[in-house]
Design a protein around this motif. Structure first.
Motif, PDB file in Angstrom:
ATOM      1  N   ASP A  11      31.631  -8.619  10.646  1.00 49.38           N
ATOM      2  CA  ASP A  11      32.215  -9.467  11.679  1.00 49.38           C
ATOM      3  C   ASP A  11      32.382 -10.866  11.093  1.00 49.38           C
ATOM      4  O   ASP A  11      31.393 -11.509  10.715  1.00 49.38           O
ATOM      5  CB  ASP A  11      31.322  -9.481  12.924  1.00 49.38           C
ATOM      6  CG  ASP A  11      31.355  -8.139  13.659  1.00 49.38           C
ATOM      7  OD1 ASP A  11      32.268  -7.327  13.383  1.00 49.38           O
ATOM      8  OD2 ASP A  11      30.474  -7.898  14.503  1.00 49.38           O
ATOM      9  N   GLU A  13      33.357 -14.604  11.378  1.00 50.65           N
ATOM     10  CA  GLU A  13      33.441 -15.635  12.413  1.00 50.65           C
ATOM     11  C   GLU A  13      32.908 -16.968  11.918  1.00 50.65           C
ATOM     12  O   GLU A  13      32.212 -17.686  12.641  1.00 50.65           O
ATOM     13  CB  GLU A  13      32.662 -15.158  13.643  1.00 50.65           C
ATOM     14  CG  GLU A  13      31.266 -14.671  13.333  1.00 50.65           C
ATOM     15  CD  GLU A  13      30.618 -13.948  14.525  1.00 50.65           C
ATOM     16  OE1 GLU A  13      29.961 -14.628  15.309  1.00 50.65           O
ATOM     17  OE2 GLU A  13      30.783 -12.713  14.640  1.00 50.65           O
ATOM     18  N   HIS A  72      38.105  -9.133  15.491  1.00 48.09           N
ATOM     19  CA  HIS A  72      36.797  -9.348  16.119  1.00 48.09           C
ATOM     20  C   HIS A  72      37.007 -10.356  17.244  1.00 48.09           C
ATOM     21  O   HIS A  72      37.768 -11.309  17.089  1.00 48.09           O
ATOM     22  CB  HIS A  72      35.811  -9.888  15.072  1.00 48.09           C
ATOM     23  CG  HIS A  72      34.408 -10.061  15.573  1.00 48.09           C
ATOM     24  ND1 HIS A  72      33.748  -9.080  16.273  1.00 48.09           N
ATOM     25  CD2 HIS A  72      33.544 -11.114  15.480  1.00 48.09           C
ATOM     26  CE1 HIS A  72      32.524  -9.505  16.566  1.00 48.09           C
ATOM     27  NE2 HIS A  72      32.380 -10.740  16.118  1.00 48.09           N
ATOM     28  N   HIS A  74      35.505 -13.047  20.090  1.00 45.76           N
ATOM     29  CA  HIS A  74      34.530 -13.905  20.772  1.00 45.76           C
ATOM     30  C   HIS A  74      35.291 -14.704  21.820  1.00 45.76           C
ATOM     31  O   HIS A  74      35.898 -15.724  21.500  1.00 45.76           O
ATOM     32  CB  HIS A  74      33.822 -14.833  19.773  1.00 45.76           C
ATOM     33  CG  HIS A  74      32.680 -14.183  19.088  1.00 45.76           C
ATOM     34  ND1 HIS A  74      31.409 -14.141  19.626  1.00 45.76           N
ATOM     35  CD2 HIS A  74      32.607 -13.492  17.929  1.00 45.76           C
ATOM     36  CE1 HIS A  74      30.604 -13.474  18.825  1.00 45.76           C
ATOM     37  NE2 HIS A  74      31.311 -13.058  17.780  1.00 45.76           N
ATOM     38  N   GLY A 117      32.422  -8.886  20.031  1.00 44.03           N
ATOM     39  CA  GLY A 117      31.316  -9.834  19.891  1.00 44.03           C
ATOM     40  C   GLY A 117      30.200  -9.535  20.876  1.00 44.03           C
ATOM     41  O   GLY A 117      30.466  -9.264  22.049  1.00 44.03           O
ATOM     42  N   HIS A 234      27.588 -10.217   8.983  1.00 45.99           N
ATOM     43  CA  HIS A 234      28.476 -11.319   9.355  1.00 45.99           C
ATOM     44  C   HIS A 234      28.768 -12.154   8.105  1.00 45.99           C
ATOM     45  O   HIS A 234      27.939 -12.190   7.186  1.00 45.99           O
ATOM     46  CB  HIS A 234      27.800 -12.181  10.425  1.00 45.99           C
ATOM     47  CG  HIS A 234      27.505 -11.442  11.692  1.00 45.99           C
ATOM     48  ND1 HIS A 234      26.404 -10.618  11.824  1.00 45.99           N
ATOM     49  CD2 HIS A 234      28.185 -11.378  12.869  1.00 45.99           C
ATOM     50  CE1 HIS A 234      26.419 -10.082  13.038  1.00 45.99           C
ATOM     51  NE2 HIS A 234      27.481 -10.522  13.699  1.00 45.99           N
TER      52      HIS A 234
END
Ligand SMILES: [Zn+2]
Length: 286
Positions: A11, A13, A72, A74, A117, A234
């Motif tokens: 993921d 981010e 992904h 969020h 997320g 991550h």
């Protein structure tokens, strides 16, 4: 010889406000790809739109090299509440489409894969993903009970399956292939709210290897058609540094996975979510 797949989902981010360190994000992605390349494999990078914008060229290179690039999500980075599982069907569609559009504008290509997320979802999430055009991905961490993140997966299927059109915790016939995070279903941590899962940064590789072996054995016993170890991490650790503990954990996990497969006389492959979803669809047409 039958095969077991090791599927790492990353993921990505590094641009989200809580992290805000794109240079670390870039180093992490390159370091992870280096480890995976050394093992003659591929993996899936699930990327938030902010990271795609910043690191478009890296992901284009990785895609070219056979890696999978998915979306992904969020919702907090798009001005919504961070937990998708709090929203109704139309709102979830709006949020996902907004992120998808931003992703596509910056990457010039529509992803097929999706990861959520916080694994925050409700019974509207899978139908929304299917409707928007995603074919596979990961929303679930079986056994997770985190109501504060609208992330409740008690009793959810442990292994690859088609999502259920009305109940996120059941397997069904919705044309979206869910690839759950691998967990030790008998373990509890975080005050009993969470199972030990295969996120690289959770424990060391020795601990992860018990979960890997246990999961493979159960998939063999249950004759799961496509046997998968689904790990995650991550892009917020120094995976480019060979001395870094997270990198060493990832290397250790892959090494242990290979040894376990050899011991059990199974072939193995380190690959993407797309590859295993495609295999699953071939064996189980929806
Ligand atoms: Zn995330």
């Amino acid at each position: 010889m039958e095969k077991v797949y090791f599927v790492l989902g990353v993921d990505c981010e590094s641009t989200q406000p809580k992290v805000n360190n794109p240079s670390l994000g870039e180093k992490a992605v390159r370091g992870i790809a280096e480890v995976i390349n050394k093992n003659a494999g591929h993996c899936t990078f699930f990327v938030i739109p902010g990271d795609i914008k910043k690191h478009k060229n890296i992901y284009a290179e990785l895609l070219q090299a056979g890696y999978e690039i998915g979306l992904h999500l969020h919702p907090g980075t798009h001005g919504f509440n961070e937990y998708c599982g709090l929203y109704g069907p139309e709102q979830q569609e709006t949020i996902i489409i907004q992120a998808l559009d931003e992703f596509c504008q910056n990457f010039g290509r529509k992803p097929d894969a999706f990861s959520m997320g916080y694994a925050s979802a409700n019974d509207y999430t899978y139908p929304a993903l299917k409707k928007i055009g995603f074919s596979h991905g990961t929303c679930s961490i079986p056994g997770r009970i985190l109501p504060e993140c609208a992330s409740i997966w008690a009793g959810a299927p442990l292994f690859i399956h088609y999502a259920h059109p009305y109940n996120r915790c059941l397997a069904g016939n919705l044309d979206f292939v869910e690839i759950p995070i691998t967990v030790d279903w008998e373990s509890r941590m975080w005050s009993g709210k969470h199972p030990l899962d295969l996120r690289v940064e959770l424990v060391d590789s020795k601990n992860h290897s018990y979960t890997i072996e246990k999961s493979i054995k159960r998939q063999i016993e249950e004759k799961v058609p496509v046997k998968i170890i689904r790990a995650l991490t991550h892009n917020i650790f120094e995976f480019d540094n060979p001395e870094n503990f997270r990198r060493q954990t990832l290397e250790g996990m892959i090494g242990d996975f290979k040894n376990i497969c050899e011991k059990m006389r199974y072939n193995y492959e380190i690959t993407t979510c797309l590859k295993v979803a495609t295999e699953f669809r071939k064996l189980n047409p929806v």
